[in-house]
Write an enzyme that holds these catalytic residues in place. Sequence first.
Site, PDB file in Angstrom:
ATOM      1  N   HIS A 145       0.810  -1.216   0.000  1.00 33.39           N
ATOM      2  CA  HIS A 145       0.000   0.000   0.000  1.00 33.39           C
ATOM      3  C   HIS A 145       0.847   1.272   0.000  1.00 33.39           C
ATOM      4  CE1 HIS A 145       0.730   0.923   4.323  1.00 33.39           C
ATOM      5  NE2 HIS A 145       0.826  -0.397   4.421  1.00 33.39           N
ATOM      6  N   ASP A 146       0.401   2.246  -0.755  1.00 29.05           N
ATOM      7  CA  ASP A 146       1.021   3.576  -0.834  1.00 29.05           C
ATOM      8  C   ASP A 146       2.418   3.564  -1.438  1.00 29.05           C
ATOM      9  OD1 ASP A 146      -1.088   5.193   0.690  1.00 29.05           O
ATOM     10  OD2 ASP A 146      -0.576   3.671   2.169  1.00 29.05           O
ATOM     11  N   GLY A 163       4.657  -1.411   2.734  1.00 29.97           N
ATOM     12  CA  GLY A 163       3.949  -0.167   2.495  1.00 29.97           C
ATOM     13  C   GLY A 163       4.872   1.033   2.447  1.00 29.97           C
TER      14      GLY A 163
END
Length: 282
Positions: A145-146, A163
């Site tokens: 994520h991100d 992440g």
Amino acid sequence: MGRLLLQLLFCVPIALSRDIQSKETQLIDPRAIIDPSARLAEGVSVGPWSIIGAGVEIGAGTIIEPHVIVKGPAYIGENNHIFQFSSVGEATPDLKYKGEETCVRIGDNNVIREGVTIHRGTVQDRSETSIGHNNLIMAYAHVGHDSVIGDNCILVNNASLAGHVQVGDWAILGGYSLVHQFCNVGAHCFTGMGSVIGKDVPAYVMVSGNPAAAKSINSEGLRRRGFTKEEIAVINKCFKLVYRRGLTVDEALRELELLAINCEPVNLLIESLKSSTRGIVR
């Protein structure tokens, strides 16, 4: 009732978008499941048993092989090729994620091989996981994520980004490389097979090991990308300045800025050192 029974028996999706049917119907396998709200451009191909969810947009010429799951919001550009058993746009398992609407954004001309997982962002960071153009993400790699991947990168089999990781243009992550959250891997870097990266990797640097240690510059990669012999020699001098003279990063930066006056590529190394938040691999 008879039509419904036939659809169930032969796995033909009931909710197939009218918009999709009116375009390149022959490219959408009847066994694929396409949410009515998904937007697929002309020439998109979707193989059997793939699922395209709500809020997904896919650009022209992209090929989705069988058994792929794409969940939205997800924005996939043109001429990508996503292979079987990949999962794009799934919610992150990060415990701070509470179901907020975040997305995945993928550029053009990427190849995403078998079993790759790409998770959506979180509102605590960018709310978006981003992949640029012309990347090769090989089998079973993971993009957390991100995370942000630039252009022309290669993630070899089973390379994994936690992440909030950023990967610069032209970086190559060797097989089974692991990158800790919030780390930056600079442009033109190379990580050896099985590297465990817990700090930032400056531009041009080649690392390997557990924990990863800086070995040299990625001179072969630079040569293949058109850097001159003179530029590569200066970048190698910069590497020795940072890693072999016992200088602090601030001390090294002062000397690097002088070298950058006559060699523009040095600025990329300077930028990666200045932007480091976790310290650099040594």
